[in-house]
Design a protein around this motif. Structure first.
Motif, mmCIF file in Angstrom:
data_model
loop_
_atom_site.group_PDB
_atom_site.id
_atom_site.type_symbol
_atom_site.label_atom_id
_atom_site.label_comp_id
_atom_site.label_asym_id
_atom_site.label_seq_id
_atom_site.Cartn_x
_atom_site.Cartn_y
_atom_site.Cartn_z
ATOM 1 N N LEU A 225 -37.540 16.642 -6.984
ATOM 2 C CA LEU A 225 -37.178 15.233 -6.827
ATOM 3 C C LEU A 225 -35.673 15.132 -6.653
ATOM 4 N N ASP A 226 -35.247 14.646 -5.506
ATOM 5 C CA ASP A 226 -33.822 14.542 -5.196
ATOM 6 C C ASP A 226 -33.295 13.172 -5.620
ATOM 7 N N CYS A 227 -33.418 12.917 -6.904
ATOM 8 C CA CYS A 227 -32.928 11.666 -7.496
ATOM 9 C C CYS A 227 -32.725 11.929 -8.979
ATOM 10 N N PRO A 228 -31.522 11.761 -9.497
ATOM 11 C CA PRO A 228 -31.265 12.118 -10.898
ATOM 12 C C PRO A 228 -31.836 11.141 -11.914
ATOM 13 N N ASN A 229 -32.194 9.958 -11.457
ATOM 14 C CA ASN A 229 -32.542 8.920 -12.420
ATOM 15 C C ASN A 229 -33.740 8.103 -11.945
ATOM 16 N N PRO A 230 -34.910 8.737 -11.768
ATOM 17 C CA PRO A 230 -36.089 7.985 -11.316
ATOM 18 C C PRO A 230 -36.535 6.971 -12.363
ATOM 19 N N LYS B 111 -36.666 -8.244 -28.740
ATOM 20 C CA LYS B 111 -35.335 -8.460 -28.176
ATOM 21 C C LYS B 111 -35.390 -9.502 -27.067
ATOM 22 N N LYS B 112 -34.287 -10.215 -26.922
ATOM 23 C CA LYS B 112 -34.194 -11.197 -25.855
ATOM 24 C C LYS B 112 -33.971 -10.481 -24.512
ATOM 25 N N ILE B 113 -34.264 -11.197 -23.432
ATOM 26 C CA ILE B 113 -34.192 -10.612 -22.099
ATOM 27 C C ILE B 113 -32.788 -10.104 -21.781
ATOM 28 N N GLY B 114 -31.778 -10.837 -22.193
ATOM 29 C CA GLY B 114 -30.403 -10.402 -21.946
ATOM 30 C C GLY B 114 -30.113 -9.052 -22.573
ATOM 31 N N TRP B 115 -30.551 -8.862 -23.810
ATOM 32 C CA TRP B 115 -30.345 -7.580 -24.503
ATOM 33 C C TRP B 115 -31.103 -6.472 -23.791
ATOM 34 N N ILE B 116 -32.360 -6.758 -23.414
ATOM 35 C CA ILE B 116 -33.194 -5.751 -22.748
ATOM 36 C C ILE B 116 -32.534 -5.274 -21.453
ATOM 37 N N LEU B 117 -31.956 -6.203 -20.691
ATOM 38 C CA LEU B 117 -31.367 -5.834 -19.412
ATOM 39 C C LEU B 117 -29.988 -5.190 -19.556
ATOM 40 N N GLU B 118 -29.289 -5.484 -20.615
ATOM 41 C CA GLU B 118 -28.004 -4.819 -20.845
ATOM 42 C C GLU B 118 -28.183 -3.390 -21.343
ATOM 43 N N GLU B 119 -29.307 -3.103 -21.975
ATOM 44 C CA GLU B 119 -29.502 -1.791 -22.595
ATOM 45 C C GLU B 119 -29.369 -0.626 -21.612
ATOM 46 N N PRO B 120 -29.945 -0.690 -20.390
ATOM 47 C CA PRO B 120 -29.733 0.426 -19.459
ATOM 48 C C PRO B 120 -28.264 0.697 -19.172
ATOM 49 N N LEU B 121 -27.446 -0.353 -19.122
ATOM 50 C CA LEU B 121 -26.018 -0.187 -18.866
ATOM 51 C C LEU B 121 -25.319 0.435 -20.075
ATOM 52 N N VAL C 20 -25.958 -8.135 -15.228
ATOM 53 C CA VAL C 20 -27.287 -8.634 -15.572
ATOM 54 C C VAL C 20 -27.562 -9.945 -14.853
ATOM 55 N N ASP C 21 -26.566 -10.832 -14.825
ATOM 56 C CA ASP C 21 -26.754 -12.124 -14.149
ATOM 57 C C ASP C 21 -27.040 -11.925 -12.662
ATOM 58 N N LEU D 224 -31.311 -1.765 -12.701
ATOM 59 C CA LEU D 224 -30.032 -1.683 -13.403
ATOM 60 C C LEU D 224 -29.708 -0.261 -13.835
ATOM 61 N N CYS D 225 -30.711 0.615 -13.807
ATOM 62 C CA CYS D 225 -30.483 2.029 -14.105
ATOM 63 C C CYS D 225 -29.892 2.762 -12.910
ATOM 64 N N ASP D 226 -29.624 2.043 -11.818
ATOM 65 C CA ASP D 226 -28.964 2.605 -10.647
ATOM 66 C C ASP D 226 -29.775 3.753 -10.060
ATOM 67 N N THR D 227 -31.030 3.462 -9.720
ATOM 68 C CA THR D 227 -31.921 4.485 -9.203
ATOM 69 C C THR D 227 -32.135 4.346 -7.709
ATOM 70 N N ASP D 228 -32.485 5.474 -7.068
ATOM 71 C CA ASP D 228 -32.879 5.469 -5.660
ATOM 72 C C ASP D 228 -34.384 5.622 -5.503
ATOM 73 N N PHE D 229 -35.090 5.859 -6.624
ATOM 74 C CA PHE D 229 -36.513 6.187 -6.556
ATOM 75 C C PHE D 229 -37.261 5.418 -7.630
ATOM 76 N N LEU D 230 -38.232 4.627 -7.202
ATOM 77 C CA LEU D 230 -38.990 3.780 -8.109
ATOM 78 C C LEU D 230 -40.479 4.089 -7.976
#
Length: 259
Positions: free
Chosen positions: A81-86, A101-111, A133-134, A169-175
Motif C-alpha cells: 500500500l503506497d499510502c502511509p496513513n490509510p 465526546k462532542k463533535i469538535g473534540w472528535i474532529l480535533e483528535e486526529p490533528l 475542523v471548521d 483530517l488524518c491527511d490520507t490519500d486512501f480511504l
C-alpha cells in the motif's frame, strides 16, 4: 509497485481461528481449526481510482479491508500500500464515534494525534486546529455549530459525514468505505454518495468502496471486483462487468438488483 498503483495485492490468503463448538470442548479437543477466509486474492488499484468491492455478507470483504489496514495479521501473500496513513469509514457511524465526546473534540483528535506522532514543533495551534475542523465540516456539508453536539444528537447521515470528515483530517490519500450507506435511508444514501464523489474529485483520493448494493457501486465506481466465498470471481470496468458478466453468480446479483 508502479507509480500509478496505490495498492497491489498478490495471492492473499487470510485465516481465522474458529472457536471450537460445544461438542469439541466437551470432548477435550485441543486442536485449532483455521477458517480459510480469503483465497488467493490478487488485484491492483490505481491512484485516484474508485474501486468497488461487491459480494454477499460473509464473502470476505471486511476481512480484506482489515488486512489492508494491518488489523488482520494472520495472512499469506503480499499487500503493498503506497499510502502511509490509510483510513476507514465504517458502516455504523454511531459505533465509530466516541459517544462521550462532542463533535469538535472528535474532529480535533486526529490533528492532536498527528502532532504527537510527528513530535512536530510546528504543529497546529488550538486556533489553527479549530479552523481546520471548521473548514472540513463545511467541506462535508455540515454546520460548524454541530461541533457543540454529541454524536447521539445527530442524524445518521450527519454522523456519517462526521466520520468522513475525521478520516480526511488524518491527511490520507486512501480511504476504505465499508458499506458506508447501507445503514441509511435511500435519500440520505444518495447524499452521501454524492459527497464521496465530490471529495474524490476535489481531493483526488483513492477509494475502495465496499458494498453489496450494485446500484450504488454503479454510481460510485470506476472498476468493480465481484467476490464470493473469499475468492474473486471477476473484475473489470463497471460498465463491462455489468453489461457482460462472465459468471452466473454476477448475473444473479445483477438480476436481483434489477440491473
Amino acid at each position: 509497485m508502479g507509480n500509478q498503483d496505490i495498492l497491489k495485492i498478490s495471492n492473499l490468503n487470510v485465516y481465522y481461528d474458529n472457536k471450537k463448538n460445544l461438542v469439541d470442548r466437551l470432548r477435550g479437543r485441543q486442536e485449532k481449526r483455521l477458517q480459510h477466509v480469503l483465497k488467493n486474492v490478487s488485484f491492483d488499484m490505481k491512484r485516484g481510482e474508485v474501486l468497488g468491492l461487491v459480494g454477499e455478507s460473509g464473502c470476505g470483504k471486511t476481512s480484506l479491508a482489515k488486512a489492508i489496514l494491518g488489523m488482520q495479521r494472520k495472512y499469506d501473500g503480499e499487500i503493498v500500500l503506497d499510502c502511509p496513513n490509510p483510513q476507514m469509514v465504517f458502516q455504523d457511524p454511531y459505533g465509530s464515534l466516541n459517544p462521550s465526546k462532542k463533535i469538535g473534540w472528535i474532529l480535533e483528535e486526529p490533528l492532536r494525534m498527528k502532532a504527537r506522532a510527528d513530535q512536530d514543533k510546528n504543529s497546529l495551534t488550538k486556533e489553527e486546529r479549530v479552523r481546520s475542523v471548521d473548514r472540513m465540516l463545511e467541506r462535508v456539508g455540515l454546520d460548524v455549530k454541530l461541533k457543540e453536539h454529541y454524536p447521539a444528537e445527530l442524524s445518521g447521515g450527519q454522523r456519517q459525514r462526521v466520520a468522513i470528515a475525521a478520516a480526511l483530517l488524518c491527511d490520507t490519500d486512501f480511504l476504505i468505505a465499508d458499506e458506508p450507506v447501507s445503514a441509511l435511508d435511500v435519500t440520505i444514501q444518495a447524499q452521501i454518495v454524492r459527497l464521496l464523489l465530490k471529495l474524490h474529485r476535489e481531493l483526488g483520493i483513492s477509494i475502495l468502496f465496499i458494498s453489496h448494493d450494485l446500484r450504488v457501486v454503479y454510481q460510485m465506481c470506476d472498476r468493480v471486483i465481484i467476490m464470493k466465498n473469499g475468492e474473486i470471481l471477476e473484475q473489470g470496468k463497471v460498465e463491462e462487468v455489468y453489461e457482460n458478466p462472465s459468471t452466473d453468480y454476477t448475473r444473479l446479483l445483477l438480476e436481483a438488483a434489477n440491473l
